[in-house]
Design an enzyme around this catalytic site. Structure first.
Site, mmCIF file in Angstrom:
data_model
loop_
_atom_site.group_PDB
_atom_site.id
_atom_site.type_symbol
_atom_site.label_atom_id
_atom_site.label_comp_id
_atom_site.label_asym_id
_atom_site.label_seq_id
_atom_site.Cartn_x
_atom_site.Cartn_y
_atom_site.Cartn_z
ATOM 1 N N TYR A 1 4.460 9.826 -0.086
ATOM 2 C CA TYR A 1 3.596 8.648 -0.155
ATOM 3 C C TYR A 1 4.121 7.573 0.805
ATOM 4 O O TYR A 1 5.270 7.128 0.700
ATOM 5 C CB TYR A 1 3.537 8.070 -1.583
ATOM 6 C CG TYR A 1 2.852 8.973 -2.606
ATOM 7 C CD1 TYR A 1 2.161 10.121 -2.228
ATOM 8 C CD2 TYR A 1 2.893 8.660 -3.959
ATOM 9 C CE1 TYR A 1 1.541 10.939 -3.168
ATOM 10 C CE2 TYR A 1 2.275 9.471 -4.911
ATOM 11 C CZ TYR A 1 1.603 10.612 -4.506
ATOM 12 O OH TYR A 1 0.987 11.409 -5.443
ATOM 13 N N SER B 1 2.177 20.999 -8.972
ATOM 14 C CA SER B 1 0.971 20.221 -8.717
ATOM 15 C C SER B 1 0.013 21.048 -7.880
ATOM 16 O O SER B 1 0.373 21.485 -6.781
ATOM 17 C CB SER B 1 1.314 18.912 -7.990
ATOM 18 O OG SER B 1 0.135 18.147 -7.786
ATOM 19 N N SER C 1 -5.980 10.988 -9.940
ATOM 20 C CA SER C 1 -7.285 10.455 -9.489
ATOM 21 C C SER C 1 -8.325 10.456 -10.604
ATOM 22 O O SER C 1 -9.444 10.970 -10.424
ATOM 23 C CB SER C 1 -7.807 11.185 -8.248
ATOM 24 O OG SER C 1 -7.065 10.804 -7.108
ATOM 25 N N LYS D 1 -18.075 0.678 -8.073
ATOM 26 C CA LYS D 1 -18.079 -0.364 -7.037
ATOM 27 C C LYS D 1 -18.559 0.117 -5.671
ATOM 28 O O LYS D 1 -18.773 -0.695 -4.785
ATOM 29 C CB LYS D 1 -16.703 -1.011 -6.917
ATOM 30 C CG LYS D 1 -15.615 -0.147 -6.327
ATOM 31 C CD LYS D 1 -14.311 -0.943 -6.320
ATOM 32 C CE LYS D 1 -13.180 -0.164 -5.696
ATOM 33 N NZ LYS D 1 -11.922 -0.906 -5.757
#
Ligand SMILES: NC(=O)c1ccc[n+]([C@@H]2O[C@H](COP(=O)([O-])OP(=O)(O)OC[C@H]3O[C@@H](n4cnc5c(N)ncnc54)[C@H](OP(=O)(O)O)[C@@H]3O)[C@@H](O)[C@H]2O)c1
Length: 326
Positions: free
Chosen positions: A54, A154, A210, A220
């Site tokens: 990240y 993952s 997520s 939005k």
């Protein structure tokens, strides 16, 4: 905040946790990170998710500095990192789970996080070229050396997870205990179909990512991409098609009357829907500002309002049957 066992381990994770992908370093400096982590911690979050890749390692540096300044008792929270993509574009250093990379990787992560150990270390993706046995042994050693307490996978396939579990069982090594898969109203097929046997037969945990589909499930994006959103960030063009997909946006909008009825926001409803799945150990939330953390943490209060009738209405919008048939 409720706490759930991470699979069949003795450790309990807050049902809502907090992760730093995209946000830390890119959208949030150390002060903003501290503010958001404090809001989450005060709401009962005990698990903070990170990964070496990240922001090219900067996300771990920001979290490490934030944790140091926050000064919380180390035993009061869990931190994770994930290894696979690497930080250098070099043979043996990227897209791999080889022994050298994993062990060098954990040392680098601990240095950036300024921690003696992480609580959880994940293999961020499967590596088709390294024998699973080599990866299982390396993860076992990392745990034996006290650099991590638990390990997980993952986006591994169910077959790869079972293979790792069986290798560990055969050699009496530390087994992986949890998967970190995507799971939200728009991406649930793999979670529900492929992985179900792994939860049921092996008691595997899940920390899901997520949950708002990068913000799409907040509602939005219905008027286009807001200038201050993830969708407008440089380097995230690959998300545009997803975030402006009219079919998906109209499904999200169809949640509005249900959210109004439940006196919550669309985001809270979407997060609460994830919480209703008993195979979810923790929903890893993300936020670029503290107001979002405050809003998202209230999803815990919304979850009990999701009756079977409400869940059926939500499913009828998102069409789970069709998805499961393909
Ligand atoms: N294992 C993996 O491969 C993997 C992959 C991805 C993520 N993860 C983990 O999962 C965590 C969560 O993933 P994610 O960040 O994609 O989660 P997400 O919940 O799908 O998206 C979070 C983003 O949505 C927007 N948002 C969140 N709450 C909002 C609210 N109440 N109102 C309006 N906008 C809101 C924010 O972006 P903007 O404000 O910028 O629009 C926020 O950064 C990550 O931090 C990471 O720890 C793991």
């Amino acid at each position: 905040m409720e706490y759930r066992h991470l699979g069949k381990t003795g450790i309990r994770v807050s049902e809502l946790s907090f992760g730093s992908w995209v946000t830390f370093h890119t959208q949030a400096n150390v002060d903003a990170a501290m503010e958001m982590m404090s809001a989450a911690y005060d709401a009962g979050v005990n698990f903070f998710d990170n990964a070496e890749s990240y922001a090219g390692g900067q996300s771990e540096s920001v979290m490490g500095t934030a944790l140091k300044q926050l000064g919380w008792r180390r035993s009061s929270y869990l931190v994770s990192t994930k290894i696979y993509w690497g930080l250098h574009d070099n043979v043996n250093e990227k897209n791999t789970l080889n022994r050298k990379r994993l062990i060098e990787g954990i040392h680098g992560s601990l240095e950036r996080l300024q921690l003696d150990y992480v609580d959880l270390i994940y293999c961020h993706r499967p590596d088709k070229t390294t024998p699973i046995e080599e990866t299982v042994w390396a993860m076992h050693n990392i745990i034996e050396w006290g650099k991590a307490f638990y390990w997980g996978t993952s986006e591994w396939s169910a077959a790869e997870i079972v293979s790792a579990l069986e290798i560990a069982d055969r050699h009496h090594l530390h087994k992986p205990v949890t998967e970190q898969p995507v799971y939200n109203l728009l991406s649930r097929h793999r979670f529900s179909s492929e992985y179900e046997r792994v939860y049921k037969d092996y008691g595997y945990g899940t920390t899901i990512w997520s949950p708002l589909a990068s913000g799409l499930l907040t509602g939005k994006y219905s008027q286009g991409i807001p200038a201050d959103s993830r969708g407008a960030l440089k380097g995230y063009d690959w998300l545009h098609d997803e975030l402006t997909d009219q079919e998906k946006l109209s499904k999200v909008q169809a949640l509005e009357p249900i959210a109004t009825e439940l006196d919550c926001t669309i985001s809270q409803l979407a997060l609460a829907w994830c919480l209703k799945n008993p195979f979810v150990s923790s929903v890893i939330t993300g936020a670029s500002r503290v107001e979002q953390v405050h809003e998202n943490m209230k999803a815990s209060e919304v979850a009990p309002k999701l009756t079977p009738e409400i869940l059926e209405r939500v499913d009828s919008i998102f069409g789970i049957e069709e998805e499961e048939e393909d």
